[in-house]
Design a protein around this motif. Structure first.
Motif: not given
Length: 583
Positions: A437-445
């Motif tokens: 759902r968020y691509g690479k931004a999942a880790e920051e989330l």
């Protein structure tokens, strides 16, 4: 009032070509392409155009995926009905795109098992269905369907109507969070150098003395701030509203807005382990029961939409009657009641038509029109968004400074890790869902979330942490943007998630610069919208929308403590309720 004043000092930033754009007046003036429309078609074109190295702006007059792209049946599928109509090439294209998306976007696009009962004297019958499913498998290059006799099929679907049942098929398609698909395409396009703005409309297409497109005038739909931009070409991907910018060049064919509506139930009301499809007894149309995100969807209808297409559509009493007739016919033992319905939603399909065929017989093919630099694309299916993008960019190519074409074998999504370096206590399945759902931004989330927010919202698969992350990073203007499209709890929880508003406000206050007055306004607007377009007609919202009964509230508490087993608990509780109701 400027957008900066309205949104507060923090503003909302959009990364554009290495710059941060906070206000429409800060937009660069020169673009290769301006794309109008932030649904799945516009988002797909945007992502492909950015990958070509073009300077691209996408604008959407409402919110991203505001229209049909957040109101679909959540399926990425080949469309078995098209085989029956002889549209083999369309089905083949859909199946090929489904397989690509399954490989490229795990966690967002996921394989989904389907059960299809077969009854005595049913049309189409067993032989025709078997031939169609065999061809379906051949297109996917993998055998995935099988027929089961009545006894075995009833074991897999114990609540299905038994009278006349001779057995049924099991086959596979795929499902998706449609709004998150749109958002991932747009977010990755922005990250790669494109620009996207919601709540921004094109109010004029500028042309030179020869009638050639030279740019647009855009306007913030809430502040009325305007800016004139130059562009080599404009792509109109506004779905049902496409003819407002570009009237049909075919006098006898125009956009026919067709409405498809769904009912949403808790999983204990429709306890199905996999999706089911069956032929509606009234008109022999295929309808679907689909487990999705902790709830179950049932639809869809296919009727002419006579209302204003610029306003949010809503299900009608006639459609509810039609859908409930199908449910009660095929699940007679469940005694399904509208009292258990969580929500409804309706979307409008843009279909090119001469107006003579029945709605369900209209072709879902897309069309491309070109008028001296204005390219319009409309129609088509969510599954084939990438092929629509290729056709639109092929049509606009003569007007561009570069003759580069999209890499048709390149993946549309950025590659994400199979697993994170640190899991923060989340399962691999949850990580796959977040990456999807968020691509690479999942880790920051996840890294920025508190431990309390890394638990699911009761009754859903959504983590609390997704809400403030989306509010901060995904151009949220209104509470409806956040709860209906960035996350889907507006569809998946009773009363649109009203009982969770206080916690949502608390975890979003540091990222949404709204004072108490603005929060109250947003809550009132959201609940008014939800009652108008997502509730059953005539339903009244309670002052305090708490789940009824000590038993249900206890289940919510258990979900918070034991998120990995809450589905099992709810399923058992639902079956107990069904058993007691049948006695």
């Amino acid at each position: 009032m400027s957008l900066t004043q309205r949104l507060g000092k923090r503003g909302r930033f959009v990364k554009v070509l290495g710059m941060l754009i906070m206000d429409i007046k800060d937009l660069p003036e020169n673009w290769d392409i301006v794309i109008v429309g932030g649904g799945i078609t516009g988002a797909g074109i945007f992502r492909e155009a950015v990958r070509m190295g073009l300077k691209v702006l996408l604008v959407e007059r409402m919110d991203y995926a505001w229209g049909t792209s957040s109101r679909s049946s959540k399926l990425v599928h080949g469309g078995l009905r098209y085989l029956g109509e002889g549209q083999i090439l369309m089905t083949k294209a859909c199946v090929e795109e489904r397989e690509r998306l399954l490989n490229e976007a795990p966690g967002l696009v996921e394989l989904l098992g389907f059960l299809m009962p077969v009854y005595k004297d049913q049309k189409p019958g067993k032989k025709i269905l078997n031939a169609g499913l065999a061809l379906y498998d051949l297109m996917a290059r993998e055998k995935r369907h099988k027929f089961y006799g009545a006894h075995e099929f009833s074991m897999m679907a114990p609540h299905i109507k038994q009278e006349g049942l001779i057995g049924g098929f099991r086959f596979f398609d795929a499902q998706v969070d449609d709004a998150r698909l749109v958002l991932r395409l747009i977010n990755e396009g922005v990250e790669s150098g494109g620009c996207a703005l919601n709540y921004t409309s094109v109010i004029e297409i500028r042309r030179n003395e020869r009638g050639e497109v030279i740019g647009v005038v855009v306007e913030d739909t809430e502040t009325q701030l305007r800016k004139t931009l130059s562009a080599a070409a404009v792509i109109n991907a506004t779905g049902p509203q496409a003819e407002e910018l570009h009237p049909s060049p075919e006098p006898k064919r125009h956009i026919r807005p067709l409405r498809g509506s769904h009912l949403v139930f808790p999983s204990w009301v429709l306890p199905v382990a996999q999706a089911m499809c069956f032929v509606h007894p009234r008109d022999n149309r295929m309808v679907f029961v689909i487990p999705w995100e902790g709830a179950v969807l049932f639809g869809t209808t296919d009727v002419d939409h006579m209302g204003d297409i610029s306003e949010e559509p809503a299900i009608t009493e006639e459609e509810i009657t039609y859908l409930m007739e199908g449910l009660r016919t095929f699940f007679p033992s469940l005694d399904i009641s509208l009292d258990n319905c969580i929500s409804t939603f309706a979307g409008i399909r843009p279909v090119l038509s001469e107006g003579e065929a029945a709605p369900s017989e209209e072709s879902r093919d897309h069309v491309v029109w070109e008028d001296k630099g204005l390219v319009t694309i409309t129609g088509g299916k969510l599954t084939t968004f990438r092929r629509l993008a290729w056709d639109a960019l092929k049509a606009v190519r003569p007007f561009l400074p570069s003759d580069q074409v999209p890499g048709k074998n390149d993946p549309v999504f950025s590659v994400v890790p199979e697993r994170p370096k640190e899991d923060y206590g989340l399962s691999l399945h949850m990580w796959e869902r977040l990456y999807g759902r968020y691509g690479k931004a999942a880790e920051e989330l996840v890294a920025m979330a508190s431990p309390d927010d890394l638990t699911p919202i009761p009754g859903t698969c959504t983590l609390w942490a997704e809400i403030p992350f989306a509010a901060k990073h995904e151009q949220v203007r209104h509470l409806a943007d956040l709860l209906l499209r960035r996350v889907r709890i507006g569809l998946l929880t009773p009363w649109g998630g009203k009982e969770y508003i206080d916690r949502i406000k608390k975890i979003c206050q540091s990222v949404l610069p709204w004072d108490d007055r603005r929060w109250n306004e947003e809550i009132d607007m959201y609940m008014s919208l939800w009652m108008r377009s997502y509730a059953l007609p005539g339903k009244e919202v309670p002052i305090i929308a708490k789940r009824e009964g000590f038993f249900s509230r206890s289940l919510d508490f258990l979900e918070t403590l034991f998120p990995r087993c809450f589905r099992v608990v709810r399923t058992l509780a639902g079956r107990l309720k069904i058993y007691l109701r049948m006695r």
